[in-house]
Design a protein around this motif. Structure first.
Motif, mmCIF file in Angstrom:
data_model
loop_
_atom_site.group_PDB
_atom_site.id
_atom_site.type_symbol
_atom_site.label_atom_id
_atom_site.label_comp_id
_atom_site.label_asym_id
_atom_site.label_seq_id
_atom_site.Cartn_x
_atom_site.Cartn_y
_atom_site.Cartn_z
ATOM 1 N N ASP A 180 13.600 2.348 13.296
ATOM 2 C CA ASP A 180 14.915 2.941 13.084
ATOM 3 C C ASP A 180 14.833 4.457 12.964
ATOM 4 O O ASP A 180 15.610 5.192 13.581
ATOM 5 C CB ASP A 180 15.553 2.333 11.827
ATOM 6 N N VAL A 181 13.878 4.938 12.180
ATOM 7 C CA VAL A 181 13.716 6.386 12.011
ATOM 8 C C VAL A 181 13.295 7.015 13.339
ATOM 9 O O VAL A 181 13.818 8.061 13.732
ATOM 10 C CB VAL A 181 12.716 6.714 10.885
ATOM 11 N N ALA A 182 12.379 6.366 14.060
ATOM 12 C CA ALA A 182 11.926 6.890 15.347
ATOM 13 C C ALA A 182 13.069 6.975 16.354
ATOM 14 O O ALA A 182 13.122 7.917 17.155
ATOM 15 C CB ALA A 182 10.791 6.030 15.902
ATOM 16 N N ALA A 183 13.973 6.022 16.303
ATOM 17 C CA ALA A 183 15.096 6.017 17.244
ATOM 18 C C ALA A 183 15.990 7.251 17.076
ATOM 19 O O ALA A 183 16.674 7.659 18.017
ATOM 20 C CB ALA A 183 15.920 4.741 17.075
ATOM 21 N N GLY A 184 15.961 7.843 15.891
ATOM 22 C CA GLY A 184 16.784 9.020 15.637
ATOM 23 C C GLY A 184 16.082 10.348 15.893
ATOM 24 O O GLY A 184 16.668 11.409 15.691
ATOM 25 N N LEU A 185 14.826 10.304 16.347
ATOM 26 C CA LEU A 185 14.091 11.541 16.589
ATOM 27 C C LEU A 185 14.562 12.211 17.869
ATOM 28 O O LEU A 185 14.882 11.545 18.851
ATOM 29 C CB LEU A 185 12.588 11.264 16.684
ATOM 30 N N GLY A 186 14.560 13.525 17.835
ATOM 31 C CA GLY A 186 14.919 14.300 19.008
ATOM 32 C C GLY A 186 13.688 14.850 19.703
ATOM 33 O O GLY A 186 12.554 14.639 19.263
ATOM 34 N N VAL A 224 8.339 11.262 9.041
ATOM 35 C CA VAL A 224 7.653 11.079 7.757
ATOM 36 C C VAL A 224 8.669 11.098 6.617
ATOM 37 O O VAL A 224 8.671 10.210 5.754
ATOM 38 C CB VAL A 224 6.558 12.149 7.545
ATOM 39 N N ASN A 225 9.545 12.088 6.609
ATOM 40 C CA ASN A 225 10.539 12.196 5.536
ATOM 41 C C ASN A 225 11.516 11.030 5.550
ATOM 42 O O ASN A 225 11.929 10.547 4.490
ATOM 43 C CB ASN A 225 11.271 13.537 5.628
ATOM 44 N N GLY A 226 11.860 10.565 6.738
ATOM 45 C CA GLY A 226 12.734 9.396 6.847
ATOM 46 C C GLY A 226 12.089 8.149 6.275
ATOM 47 O O GLY A 226 12.739 7.341 5.605
ATOM 48 N N MET A 227 10.804 7.995 6.526
ATOM 49 C CA MET A 227 10.081 6.849 5.985
ATOM 50 C C MET A 227 9.949 6.953 4.467
ATOM 51 O O MET A 227 10.136 5.956 3.752
ATOM 52 C CB MET A 227 8.704 6.734 6.635
ATOM 53 N N LEU A 228 9.655 8.148 3.975
ATOM 54 C CA LEU A 228 9.549 8.334 2.520
ATOM 55 C C LEU A 228 10.866 7.998 1.831
ATOM 56 O O LEU A 228 10.869 7.399 0.746
ATOM 57 C CB LEU A 228 9.138 9.776 2.198
ATOM 58 N N ALA A 229 11.968 8.356 2.454
ATOM 59 C CA ALA A 229 13.284 8.111 1.868
ATOM 60 C C ALA A 229 13.619 6.623 1.798
ATOM 61 O O ALA A 229 14.473 6.223 1.001
ATOM 62 C CB ALA A 229 14.359 8.847 2.673
ATOM 63 N N ARG A 230 12.959 5.819 2.600
ATOM 64 C CA ARG A 230 13.251 4.377 2.630
ATOM 65 C C ARG A 230 12.374 3.548 1.700
ATOM 66 O O ARG A 230 12.540 2.340 1.599
ATOM 67 C CB ARG A 230 13.135 3.857 4.058
ATOM 68 N N LEU A 253 1.571 8.553 6.064
ATOM 69 C CA LEU A 253 2.568 8.420 7.124
ATOM 70 C C LEU A 253 2.370 9.480 8.197
ATOM 71 O O LEU A 253 2.562 9.212 9.386
ATOM 72 C CB LEU A 253 3.979 8.487 6.528
ATOM 73 N N GLY A 254 1.963 10.676 7.788
ATOM 74 C CA GLY A 254 1.693 11.741 8.747
ATOM 75 C C GLY A 254 0.551 11.412 9.684
ATOM 76 O O GLY A 254 0.501 11.909 10.808
ATOM 77 N N ASN A 255 -0.371 10.558 9.246
ATOM 78 C CA ASN A 255 -1.450 10.106 10.118
ATOM 79 C C ASN A 255 -0.943 9.121 11.167
ATOM 80 O O ASN A 255 -1.584 8.939 12.196
ATOM 81 C CB ASN A 255 -2.569 9.456 9.308
ATOM 82 N N CYS A 256 0.192 8.501 10.900
ATOM 83 C CA CYS A 256 0.797 7.579 11.872
ATOM 84 C C CYS A 256 1.631 8.333 12.892
ATOM 85 O O CYS A 256 1.609 8.030 14.080
ATOM 86 C CB CYS A 256 1.697 6.572 11.160
ATOM 87 N N ALA A 304 0.828 -1.204 0.000
ATOM 88 C CA ALA A 304 0.000 0.000 0.000
ATOM 89 C C ALA A 304 0.865 1.258 0.000
ATOM 90 O O ALA A 304 0.607 2.192 -0.771
ATOM 91 C CB ALA A 304 -0.938 -0.004 1.199
ATOM 92 N N LEU A 305 1.879 1.299 0.847
ATOM 93 C CA LEU A 305 2.766 2.470 0.888
ATOM 94 C C LEU A 305 3.551 2.635 -0.409
ATOM 95 O O LEU A 305 3.740 3.754 -0.886
ATOM 96 C CB LEU A 305 3.724 2.381 2.075
ATOM 97 N N ASN A 306 4.000 1.541 -0.967
ATOM 98 C CA ASN A 306 4.764 1.604 -2.221
ATOM 99 C C ASN A 306 3.904 2.095 -3.383
ATOM 100 O O ASN A 306 4.412 2.732 -4.307
ATOM 101 C CB ASN A 306 5.355 0.232 -2.555
ATOM 102 N N ALA A 307 2.607 1.799 -3.348
ATOM 103 C CA ALA A 307 1.715 2.155 -4.457
ATOM 104 C C ALA A 307 1.309 3.630 -4.444
ATOM 105 O O ALA A 307 0.852 4.146 -5.459
ATOM 106 C CB ALA A 307 0.463 1.276 -4.410
ATOM 107 N N LEU A 308 1.495 4.302 -3.311
ATOM 108 C CA LEU A 308 1.079 5.700 -3.190
ATOM 109 C C LEU A 308 2.092 6.639 -3.838
ATOM 110 O O LEU A 308 3.291 6.381 -3.793
ATOM 111 C CB LEU A 308 0.937 6.078 -1.711
ATOM 112 N N ASP A 309 1.584 7.753 -4.404
ATOM 113 C CA ASP A 309 2.517 8.782 -4.863
ATOM 114 C C ASP A 309 3.078 9.478 -3.623
ATOM 115 O O ASP A 309 2.632 9.239 -2.497
ATOM 116 C CB ASP A 309 1.846 9.762 -5.828
ATOM 117 N N ASP A 310 4.077 10.324 -3.802
ATOM 118 C CA ASP A 310 4.750 10.941 -2.661
ATOM 119 C C ASP A 310 3.805 11.730 -1.766
ATOM 120 O O ASP A 310 3.891 11.654 -0.538
ATOM 121 C CB ASP A 310 5.907 11.831 -3.124
ATOM 122 N N ASP A 311 2.898 12.496 -2.356
ATOM 123 C CA ASP A 311 1.981 13.303 -1.554
ATOM 124 C C ASP A 311 1.045 12.424 -0.726
ATOM 125 O O ASP A 311 0.817 12.690 0.457
ATOM 126 C CB ASP A 311 1.158 14.248 -2.439
#
Length: 123
Positions: free
Chosen positions: A50-56, A29-35, A19-22, A6-13
């Motif tokens: 992994d992305v969450a672990a790097g959040l400040g 969000v940007n970290g997830m999009l980059a992956r 992801l912003g709803n999560c 489902a995530l792979n099938a979505l366009d970037d917007d």
């Protein structure tokens, strides 16, 4: 692989919105999009952790700020109209509460926010 596909099938917007709803932290969000693309659901979960672990602190406060207060039904309706099923389940304990209880929750949430600078969140 339902989530990954489902995530792979979505366009970037659309992926950004989903992801912003999560998690409303833009860094997450940007970290997830980059992956993307994700090979499977386990890869989505691993990337999320992994992305969450790097959040400040600022990232977490950004995420908290987008979250409705417990019992704030109107805020819940406005902010999570697109994810009604998720938000309704999340707030299910408050949804059947009396007006008195909701008023007390709102008062306590305001006091908590004034004292700590962010809303009270139950996980």
């Amino acid at each position: 692989m339902q989530v990954a596909n489902a995530l792979n099938a979505l366009d970037d917007d659309a992926a950004h919105a989903a992801l912003g709803n999560c998690c409303a932290a833009s860094t997450w969000v940007n970290g997830m999009l980059a992956r993307r693309p994700f090979v499977d659901d386990a890869a989505v979960q691993a990337a999320a952790a992994d992305v969450a672990a790097g959040l400040g602190e600022a990232d977490w406060l950004e995420a908290f700020a987008a979250h409705p207060m417990i019992g704030d039904v109107e805020s819940l309706r406005k902010k999570y109209a697109a994810t009604k099923a998720i938000a309704t389940g999340e707030q299910s304990g408050a949804s059947g509460a009396s007006e008195e209880t909701l008023a007390e929750l709102a008062k306590l949430n305001r006091e908590y926010h004034e004292k700590f600078g962010f809303i009270f969140i139950v996980f």
